[in-house]
Design a protein around this motif. Structure first.
Motif, short mmCIF file in Angstrom:
data_model
loop_
_atom_site.label_atom_id
_atom_site.label_comp_id
_atom_site.label_asym_id
_atom_site.label_seq_id
_atom_site.Cartn_x
_atom_site.Cartn_y
_atom_site.Cartn_z
N SER A 184 0.85 -1.18 0.00
CA SER A 184 0.00 0.00 0.00
C SER A 184 0.88 1.24 0.00
CB SER A 184 -0.91 -0.01 1.23
OG SER A 184 -1.48 1.27 1.40
N ALA A 185 1.02 1.85 -1.18
CA ALA A 185 1.90 3.01 -1.31
C ALA A 185 1.44 4.14 -0.38
CB ALA A 185 1.91 3.49 -2.76
N LYS A 186 0.14 4.22 -0.17
CA LYS A 186 -0.39 5.28 0.70
C LYS A 186 0.09 5.10 2.14
CE LYS A 186 -4.66 7.37 2.23
NZ LYS A 186 -6.07 7.18 2.50
N ARG A 187 0.04 3.87 2.62
CA ARG A 187 0.45 3.62 4.00
C ARG A 187 1.97 3.73 4.14
NH1 ARG A 187 -2.64 -1.04 6.99
NH2 ARG A 187 -2.27 0.43 8.68
N VAL A 188 2.69 3.41 3.08
CA VAL A 188 4.15 3.59 3.11
C VAL A 188 4.47 5.07 3.22
CG1 VAL A 188 6.28 3.38 1.76
CG2 VAL A 188 4.67 1.46 1.85
N GLU A 189 3.77 5.85 2.42
CA GLU A 189 4.01 7.30 2.42
C GLU A 189 3.74 7.92 3.79
OE1 GLU A 189 2.47 10.68 -0.55
OE2 GLU A 189 3.98 9.20 -1.12
N SER A 190 2.72 7.42 4.47
CA SER A 190 2.41 8.00 5.78
C SER A 190 3.22 7.36 6.91
CB SER A 190 0.92 7.90 6.05
OG SER A 190 0.54 6.56 6.13
N GLY A 191 4.18 6.50 6.56
CA GLY A 191 5.08 5.95 7.57
C GLY A 191 4.50 4.81 8.39
N GLU A 192 3.42 4.22 7.89
CA GLU A 192 2.80 3.12 8.65
C GLU A 192 3.25 1.76 8.16
OE1 GLU A 192 -1.59 3.28 8.73
OE2 GLU A 192 -1.25 5.10 7.60
N MET A 193 3.85 1.70 6.97
CA MET A 193 4.18 0.41 6.37
C MET A 193 5.62 0.45 5.88
SD MET A 193 2.29 -1.44 3.13
CE MET A 193 0.96 -2.33 3.90
N LEU A 194 6.32 -0.68 6.01
CA LEU A 194 7.68 -0.79 5.48
C LEU A 194 7.67 -0.49 3.98
CD1 LEU A 194 8.66 -4.17 7.18
CD2 LEU A 194 9.82 -2.00 7.60
N SER A 195 8.62 0.27 3.51
CA SER A 195 8.70 0.55 2.08
C SER A 195 9.38 -0.62 1.38
CB SER A 195 9.50 1.82 1.83
OG SER A 195 10.86 1.59 2.16
N TYR A 196 9.24 -0.68 0.05
CA TYR A 196 9.89 -1.79 -0.66
C TYR A 196 11.41 -1.69 -0.53
CZ TYR A 196 10.95 1.31 -4.65
OH TYR A 196 11.43 2.31 -5.45
N GLN A 197 11.92 -0.43 -0.40
CA GLN A 197 13.37 -0.30 -0.21
C GLN A 197 13.80 -0.89 1.14
OE1 GLN A 197 11.32 2.35 -1.02
NE2 GLN A 197 12.36 3.79 -2.39
N ASP A 198 12.96 -0.67 2.16
CA ASP A 198 13.27 -1.23 3.48
C ASP A 198 13.35 -2.75 3.40
OD1 ASP A 198 13.19 1.27 4.63
OD2 ASP A 198 11.13 1.08 5.38
N VAL A 199 12.32 -3.34 2.80
CA VAL A 199 12.26 -4.81 2.73
C VAL A 199 13.45 -5.35 1.95
CG1 VAL A 199 10.88 -6.79 1.96
CG2 VAL A 199 9.73 -4.76 2.89
N GLN A 200 13.77 -4.67 0.86
CA GLN A 200 14.87 -5.14 0.03
C GLN A 200 16.21 -4.99 0.76
OE1 GLN A 200 15.35 -3.20 -3.71
NE2 GLN A 200 16.41 -4.95 -4.58
N GLU A 201 16.33 -3.90 1.52
CA GLU A 201 17.57 -3.67 2.27
C GLU A 201 17.76 -4.77 3.32
OE1 GLU A 201 17.77 0.32 3.88
OE2 GLU A 201 19.24 -0.39 5.37
N ILE A 202 16.66 -5.22 3.91
CA ILE A 202 16.76 -6.25 4.94
C ILE A 202 17.04 -7.62 4.32
CG2 ILE A 202 15.48 -7.47 6.74
CD1 ILE A 202 13.98 -4.72 7.16
N LEU A 203 16.32 -7.97 3.26
CA LEU A 203 16.44 -9.32 2.70
C LEU A 203 17.61 -9.44 1.72
CD1 LEU A 203 12.70 -10.31 2.22
CD2 LEU A 203 14.28 -11.06 4.00
N ARG A 204 18.02 -8.34 1.12
CA ARG A 204 19.18 -8.31 0.23
C ARG A 204 19.11 -9.30 -0.94
NH1 ARG A 204 23.72 -9.24 4.29
NH2 ARG A 204 22.84 -8.21 6.10
N ILE A 205 17.95 -9.36 -1.60
CA ILE A 205 17.86 -10.11 -2.86
C ILE A 205 17.19 -9.22 -3.89
CG2 ILE A 205 17.84 -12.39 -1.76
CD1 ILE A 205 14.83 -12.52 -2.27
N PRO A 206 17.42 -9.48 -5.18
CA PRO A 206 16.87 -8.59 -6.22
C PRO A 206 15.34 -8.60 -6.25
CG PRO A 206 18.50 -10.11 -7.14
CD PRO A 206 18.27 -10.54 -5.74
N LEU A 207 14.80 -7.42 -6.46
CA LEU A 207 13.34 -7.25 -6.48
C LEU A 207 12.81 -7.56 -7.88
CD1 LEU A 207 10.91 -6.06 -4.82
CD2 LEU A 207 11.50 -3.84 -5.78
N ILE A 208 11.80 -8.43 -7.96
CA ILE A 208 11.22 -8.74 -9.27
C ILE A 208 9.90 -8.02 -9.49
CG2 ILE A 208 9.96 -10.86 -8.65
CD1 ILE A 208 11.01 -12.00 -11.35
#
Lengths: 271, 94
Positions: A184-208
């Motif tokens: 939910s881009a809206k919830r990411v923007e309001s700081g309620e949800m992990l962003s895709y960059q956050d998730v990718q930074e933690i898991l460290r695998i390429p995003l498809i």
């Protein structure tokens, strides 16, 4: 050369089966002969999502135990001529899903000319999930931007790196892909949800790809249609992008930014 | 206060807390995971190799990995049966 792709996540309810159905359908729509296998022995659901539940006669376990041959068990998809579904057993003992049996089924599918074999993994890290990932060349790790899903994805990545055939044989490792769903881009923007960059930074695998949270998914599963068929929906476009990236196309990400609805939309509540 | 938060739509920003917690727990779980997975396979192969040359009880071979700070210690312990005492089952077969 055929490619075997496991759709996995560790955690349940994140969208593995939805993604398996749309991913397999998307490859078939591109003209590739594709089979999608349900590994969730005892709790099969891929047949419902694909809309072929009433045509199930034989299943994966029947084939492994020799009670049916592959041609009898494979169900031809109602939309695509080159897509086939192999359902899981509803009743049988999970131990019937033997490693040699799964290997034989996969080799037979390759012999039959299937280009892509999609393995829909059950949740958890038990036998069924291990069998689904054992023979994989690629792993699509389905993750929600939420703490328990991210942690479980990391766990399943560890298992892929330890228990897949490629890891055990010391071959080139399984190619890992991160698929973020229910975003939910809206919830990411309001700081309620992990962003895709956050998730990718933690898991460290390429995003498809990023699949937005959408009403279309429920709408599609209600009808037994993989959501990729709902042509104008965000989710369908997002899955089509995923297929493109998987096949090596350069497709920019979309649906990761929130667009504020205009005054008109806000006043009249148009979707 | 409720009116104020309604007017300014202040929602709690909890995503950064989620990220921080995940980074810590995943780093810990990864450090505990790496390296340990080959131990059962190593154990089984050691039993097979040693059994080629001498009789050994699988329970008498232990393999463990210890971690002390930056140092990892692979500890393999093999207890060979007493050579003088013949295995009890051997003579009975003849």
């Amino acid at each position: 050369m055929a490619r075997i792709i496991v759709i996995t996540s560790g955690k349940g309810g994140v969208g593995k089966t939805t993604s398996s159905a749309s991913f397999a359908t998307g490859l078939a729509l591109r003209g590739h002969k594709t089979a999608v296998l349900d590994f969730d022995v005892g709790l099969r659901n891929l047949d419902l999502i694909m809309g072929c539940e009433r045509r199930v006669v034989y299943d994966l376990i029947n084939v492994i135990s020799g009670e049916a041959n592959l041609n009898q068990a494979l169900i031809k998809d109602k939309h695509c001529d080159n897509l086939f579904i192999l359902p899981a057993s509803q009743t049988r003992d999970k131990d019937a899903l033997s490693e040699v049996g799964v290997e034989r089924v996969i080799n037979d599918l390759i012999q039959m000319g299937f280009e892509y074999i999609i393995c829909d993994s059950p949740a958890g890290i038990e036998h069924g999930a291990i069998m689904a990932l054992t023979f994989a060349d690629d792993a699509i790790v389905v993750t929600n931007p939420e703490v328990s899903s991210v942690r479980d994805s990391d766990r399943i990545l560890g298992i892929i790196q330890a228990k897949s055939r490629r890891a055990l044989n010391g071959d080139e490792p399984v190619k890992e892909h991160l698929l973020i769903t229910r975003y939910s881009a809206k919830r990411v923007e309001s700081g309620e949800m992990l962003s895709y960059q956050d998730v990718q930074e933690i898991l460290r695998i390429p995003l498809i790809g990023i699949i937005p949270e959408s009403e279309a998914v429920l709408h599609a599963s209600n009808q037994g249609n993989p959501v990729i068929h709902l042509k104008d929906s965000d989710v369908s476009l997002a899955y089509q992008d995923v297929i493109g990236r998987f096949l090596g196309e350069e497709t920019p990400l979309r649906f990761m930014n929130y667009e504020k609805p205009g005054l008109f939309k806000r006043l009249f509540g148009a979707k | 206060m409720a009116l104020l938060s309604f007017l300014f739509n202040t929602k709690p920003k909890s995503a950064s807390a989620a990220k921080e917690r995940l980074q810590i727990i995943i780093a810990r779980e990864r450090s505990g995971r790496s390296g340990y997975d080959f131990l059962p396979a190593l154990h089984a192969e050691l039993i097979a190799v040693i059994s080629k040359y001498t009789k050994v009880n699988p329970g008498d071979i232990t393999v463990s990995l210890d971690r002390k700070g930056d140092l990892e210690i692979l500890d393999v312990n093999v207890v060979l049966p007493d050579a003088e005492v013949p295995a009890t089952s051997a003579p009975a077969r003849r």
